[in-house]
Design a protein around this motif. Structure first.
Motif: not given
Length: 290
Positions: A107-123, A142-151
């Motif tokens: 809801a916060d970012n739907r409008k923003k993505q049309h003006a620029t490419t959002l970059k997000m990180l999920d930790i 553009t999405l990045f995601a981190i986790d400590v578990s390889e599985k």
């Protein structure tokens, strides 16, 4: 045996452990998954029957349910934000509260993505449910995601492929990261950083249902009583360096630690701090800006 007769048996077998409504919901989830039948089909055709072979399959699912193994693990899948996700013993089962967090971010970012490419990180991405849901609904992000578990990451990668989205997955213990820019695979700043890290204190284990406590990965659930905000502090510190100006930081939080979270973020000089309750009336998510 008629399906409606087996349904009565199924619910009766589970009601010592679950209330009748939940037991019935399990029945219809399995009915749709295994027989491709819905509740309405059974109502319209009350004489439908299970073959002997089908009853064997159903009993093979009923037995572990009686041992309080989560139905999502037994079926190997669950639904989150309208998408299907593989789940197994290496990842937490996504919760409705986390869907609320995703909805807030979108809801916060739907409008923003049309003006620029959002970059997000999920930790602490786990099954990838947050990152994948955002990628599906904000196709220019553009999405990045981190986790400590390889599985866990292996499961998340399958979920991204199954849902036809691109997420850059990175194996990293976030507590060991000096800066995010030093993490292999990250060389940029983010407009959004989000995390649903471990936040259940050991003292709260008695509040956790047996099916969760005995089956879901403790690595993704629990923190020490005397350092309950360890992940939040670390991630917020990293976010100060790796968020863009006015970039957003979102957390899912322990319902008992809302005030402590506000204090932590204020100490780290974040602004526009907002605490929100979940559908159950508990303090569950927080947003702030750099």
């Amino acid at each position: 045996m008629k399906i409606k007769e087996y349904r009565a048996h199924f619910i009766q077998e589970l009601t010592p452990l679950y209330d009748a409504g939940e037991a019935e919901s399990f029945f219809y989830i399995i009915l749709e998954e295994k027989q491709q039948l819905k509740r309405i089909d059974l109502a319209l055709h009350p004489d439908l029957v299970f073959s002997a072979a089908e009853i064997v399959v159903w009993n093979s699912i009923l037995a572990p349910l009686k041992q309080e193994i989560p139905i999502q693990y037994l079926l190997g899948k669950t639904s989150f934000y309208g998408l299907d996700f593989i789940v197994n013993e290496h990842v937490l089962i996504p919760r409705p509260e986390t869907e609320e967090l995703v909805d807030w971010m979108l809801a916060d970012n739907r409008k923003k993505q049309h003006a620029t490419t959002l970059k997000m990180l999920d930790i602490g991405t786990g099954s990838g449910c947050i990152a994948i849901s955002v990628a599906k609904n904000l196709p220019n992000a553009t999405l990045f995601a981190i986790d400590v578990s390889e599985k866990a990451l292996a499961t998340a990668k399958k979920n991204a492929a199954n849902n036809a989205v691109n997420v850059h997955f990175i194996h990293q213990n976030i507590l060991e990261a000096i800066t995010l820019s030093a993490v292999e695979g990250i060389d940029e700043k983010f407009d959004i950083i989000v995390s649903n890290p471990p936040y259940v204190r050991n003292l709260e284990k008695e509040e956790i249902k047996k099916n969760v406590l005995d089956n879901e990965p403790h690595l993704a659930l629990f923190v020490e009583d005397d350092d309950a905000l360890i992940f939040y502090k670390k991630i917020a510190e990293l976010a100060q360096e790796n968020l863009t100006e006015n970039g957003q930081l979102y957390f899912e939080i322990n319902q008992y630690l809302g005030a402590a979270m506000i204090d932590l973020l204020q100490q780290l000089h974040f602004k526009n701090i907002e605490l929100r309750k979940d559908i159950y009336g508990n303090d569950r998510m927080i947003r702030c800006t750099r």
